[in-house]
Design a protein around this motif. Structure first.
Motif, PDB file in Angstrom:
ATOM      1  N   PHE A 123      48.512 -12.265 -58.455  1.00  0.00           N
ATOM      2  CA  PHE A 123      47.960 -10.915 -58.334  1.00  0.00           C
ATOM      3  C   PHE A 123      48.752 -10.054 -57.359  1.00  0.00           C
ATOM      4  O   PHE A 123      49.035  -8.897 -57.631  1.00  0.00           O
ATOM      5  CB  PHE A 123      46.484 -10.967 -57.907  1.00  0.00           C
ATOM      6  CG  PHE A 123      45.570 -11.195 -59.072  1.00  0.00           C
ATOM      7  CD1 PHE A 123      45.225 -10.157 -59.914  1.00  0.00           C
ATOM      8  CD2 PHE A 123      45.068 -12.451 -59.339  1.00  0.00           C
ATOM      9  CE1 PHE A 123      44.396 -10.361 -61.002  1.00  0.00           C
ATOM     10  CE2 PHE A 123      44.231 -12.676 -60.417  1.00  0.00           C
ATOM     11  CZ  PHE A 123      43.899 -11.627 -61.256  1.00  0.00           C
ATOM     12  N   LEU A 127      50.959  -7.934 -60.134  1.00  0.00           N
ATOM     13  CA  LEU A 127      50.125  -6.789 -60.471  1.00  0.00           C
ATOM     14  C   LEU A 127      50.649  -5.461 -59.926  1.00  0.00           C
ATOM     15  O   LEU A 127      50.808  -4.509 -60.702  1.00  0.00           O
ATOM     16  CB  LEU A 127      48.683  -7.018 -60.012  1.00  0.00           C
ATOM     17  CG  LEU A 127      47.685  -5.922 -60.387  1.00  0.00           C
ATOM     18  CD1 LEU A 127      47.571  -5.791 -61.899  1.00  0.00           C
ATOM     19  CD2 LEU A 127      46.323  -6.214 -59.777  1.00  0.00           C
ATOM     20  N   ARG A 130      54.090  -4.349 -61.803  1.00  0.00           N
ATOM     21  CA  ARG A 130      53.929  -4.065 -63.231  1.00  0.00           C
ATOM     22  C   ARG A 130      53.018  -2.877 -63.467  1.00  0.00           C
ATOM     23  O   ARG A 130      53.292  -2.017 -64.297  1.00  0.00           O
ATOM     24  CB  ARG A 130      53.394  -5.300 -63.956  1.00  0.00           C
ATOM     25  CG  ARG A 130      54.458  -6.379 -64.116  1.00  0.00           C
ATOM     26  CD  ARG A 130      53.889  -7.559 -64.838  1.00  0.00           C
ATOM     27  NE  ARG A 130      53.130  -7.168 -66.015  1.00  0.00           N
ATOM     28  CZ  ARG A 130      53.305  -7.655 -67.226  1.00  0.00           C
ATOM     29  NH1 ARG A 130      54.226  -8.557 -67.414  1.00  0.00           N
ATOM     30  NH2 ARG A 130      52.576  -7.260 -68.235  1.00  0.00           N
ATOM     31  N   ALA A 131      51.903  -2.825 -62.734  1.00  0.00           N
ATOM     32  CA  ALA A 131      50.953  -1.733 -62.927  1.00  0.00           C
ATOM     33  C   ALA A 131      51.566  -0.402 -62.478  1.00  0.00           C
ATOM     34  O   ALA A 131      51.356   0.622 -63.130  1.00  0.00           O
ATOM     35  CB  ALA A 131      49.666  -2.010 -62.171  1.00  0.00           C
ATOM     36  N   LEU A 148      45.095  -1.300 -65.661  1.00  0.00           N
ATOM     37  CA  LEU A 148      44.813  -2.330 -64.661  1.00  0.00           C
ATOM     38  C   LEU A 148      44.111  -3.534 -65.283  1.00  0.00           C
ATOM     39  O   LEU A 148      44.463  -4.688 -64.989  1.00  0.00           O
ATOM     40  CB  LEU A 148      43.977  -1.746 -63.521  1.00  0.00           C
ATOM     41  CG  LEU A 148      44.728  -0.769 -62.603  1.00  0.00           C
ATOM     42  CD1 LEU A 148      43.766  -0.135 -61.623  1.00  0.00           C
ATOM     43  CD2 LEU A 148      45.863  -1.463 -61.882  1.00  0.00           C
ATOM     44  N   GLU A 151      46.665  -5.502 -67.213  1.00  0.00           N
ATOM     45  CA  GLU A 151      47.555  -6.262 -66.331  1.00  0.00           C
ATOM     46  C   GLU A 151      46.845  -7.472 -65.728  1.00  0.00           C
ATOM     47  O   GLU A 151      47.418  -8.558 -65.654  1.00  0.00           O
ATOM     48  CB  GLU A 151      48.116  -5.359 -65.220  1.00  0.00           C
ATOM     49  CG  GLU A 151      49.114  -4.340 -65.702  1.00  0.00           C
ATOM     50  CD  GLU A 151      50.367  -4.949 -66.339  1.00  0.00           C
ATOM     51  OE1 GLU A 151      50.762  -6.080 -65.985  1.00  0.00           O
ATOM     52  OE2 GLU A 151      50.943  -4.284 -67.214  1.00  0.00           O
ATOM     53  N   VAL A 152      45.590  -7.312 -65.332  1.00  0.00           N
ATOM     54  CA  VAL A 152      44.817  -8.440 -64.798  1.00  0.00           C
ATOM     55  C   VAL A 152      44.663  -9.503 -65.880  1.00  0.00           C
ATOM     56  O   VAL A 152      44.858 -10.702 -65.635  1.00  0.00           O
ATOM     57  CB  VAL A 152      43.436  -7.971 -64.276  1.00  0.00           C
ATOM     58  CG1 VAL A 152      42.502  -9.159 -64.043  1.00  0.00           C
ATOM     59  CG2 VAL A 152      43.599  -7.156 -63.002  1.00  0.00           C
ATOM     60  N   GLN A 154      46.628 -10.071 -68.384  1.00  0.00           N
ATOM     61  CA  GLN A 154      47.931 -10.708 -68.598  1.00  0.00           C
ATOM     62  C   GLN A 154      48.201 -11.770 -67.526  1.00  0.00           C
ATOM     63  O   GLN A 154      48.669 -12.865 -67.827  1.00  0.00           O
ATOM     64  CB  GLN A 154      49.055  -9.662 -68.605  1.00  0.00           C
ATOM     65  CG  GLN A 154      49.065  -8.781 -69.828  1.00  0.00           C
ATOM     66  CD  GLN A 154      49.268  -9.581 -71.100  1.00  0.00           C
ATOM     67  OE1 GLN A 154      50.067 -10.503 -71.161  1.00  0.00           O
ATOM     68  NE2 GLN A 154      48.507  -9.245 -72.130  1.00  0.00           N
ATOM     69  N   ILE A 155      47.911 -11.434 -66.274  1.00  0.00           N
ATOM     70  CA  ILE A 155      48.120 -12.397 -65.186  1.00  0.00           C
ATOM     71  C   ILE A 155      47.232 -13.616 -65.392  1.00  0.00           C
ATOM     72  O   ILE A 155      47.683 -14.758 -65.272  1.00  0.00           O
ATOM     73  CB  ILE A 155      47.842 -11.739 -63.819  1.00  0.00           C
ATOM     74  CG1 ILE A 155      48.914 -10.690 -63.516  1.00  0.00           C
ATOM     75  CG2 ILE A 155      47.804 -12.782 -62.707  1.00  0.00           C
ATOM     76  CD1 ILE A 155      48.572  -9.798 -62.337  1.00  0.00           C
TER      77      ILE A 155
END
Length: 186
Positions: A123, A127, A130-131, A148, A151-152, A154-155
Motif C-alpha cells: 500500500f 498505491l 500509481r494512483a 483509488l 488501485e486498492v 489491484q494491490i
C-alpha cells in the motif's frame, strides 16, 4: 500481590484473532464480552475490536475458577468424564502436532507480522505512485474514489496471488524442538 495486580504485556488483537488464539468461535467471544471479558476498544464502523491477550487470559482464568466453584463438588462419575475429556483433548492435540497442523504462537505471530509488513509495503510503495499518475488533473470526486478503489483492489489481488507466509516462516527452530523434547521426556 494478587493475580489482578500483576501486569503482563500481552498482545493487542482483534476479535477474530482472539477467537483463533483461544480456539473458539466468534459467538463465544461475544458471550465472553457479555460476561465481562475486558475490552480495550469496542468495535464500531471502521473501528476494530481490540483485546489485550494477557488481560483476557487473566479474566478467563478467573472465569473458569468461578464456574468451577459454582458447579460445586463433582461426583466420581463427573471426575472420570472430565479426565476422559482432558485425555481426549490431549490426544487430539498430540495428533495435530504430529500432523504438523499446529505451530507455536510466537512463530505464527512472526509470520503474520511479516505478512502484514508485505501488505503495508504494497500500500505504501505502490498505491501513492500509481494512483497519483491516474489522478493528475482529476477534479471529479467520484472518479477519484473509483481510481483509488481500483488501485486498492489491484494491490490486494497481487497480494492474494503471492505467498505472504512461507513454510520457513512457520518452521520450529532446532533449539525450541530440543526444549520441547526435553520437557516431554521428564
Amino acid at each position: 500481590m494478587s493475580d489482578k495486580n500483576k501486569k503482563s504485556k500481552g498482545q493487542v488483537v482483534n476479535r477474530a484473532d482472539l477467537a483463533n488464539i483461544n480456539g473458539v468461535s466468534l459467538p463465544t467471544i461475544d458471550d465472553w464480552v457479555r460476561r465481562g471479558c475486558p475490552v480495550m476498544q469496542r468495535g464500531a464502523r471502521g473501528r476494530a475490536w481490540q483485546f489485550n491477550t494477557a488481560e483476557v487470559r487473566n479474566w478467563r482464568d478467573d472465569d473458569i475458577r468461578a464456574q468451577a466453584v459454582e458447579a460445586g463438588p463433582a461426583t466420581k462419575d463427573e471426575l472420570i468424564l472430565r479426565k476422559l475429556r482432558a485425555e481426549t483433548e490431549q490426544a487430539e492435540l498430540d495428533l495435530s502436532k504430529a500432523r504438523n497442523e499446529l505451530v507455536p504462537v510466537e512463530q505464527f505471530d512472526r509470520a503474520m507480522t511479516k505478512a502484514f509488513g508485505e501488505v503495508r509495503a504494497g500500500f505504501r510503495n505502490v498505491l501513492p505512485s500509481r494512483a497519483a499518475r491516474r489522478l493528475i488533473g482529476e477534479s471529479d470526486e467520484t472518479k477519484m474514489k473509483e481510481v483509488l478503489i481500483d488501485e486498492v483492489d489491484q494491490i490486494l489481488l497481487v497480494l492474494s496471488d503471492s505467498d505472504l507466509i512461507h513454510e520457513t516462516d512457520l518452521e520450529v527452530e532446532d533449539d525450541e524442538e530440543d526444549d520441547d523434547e526435553g520437557a516431554n521426556s521428564e
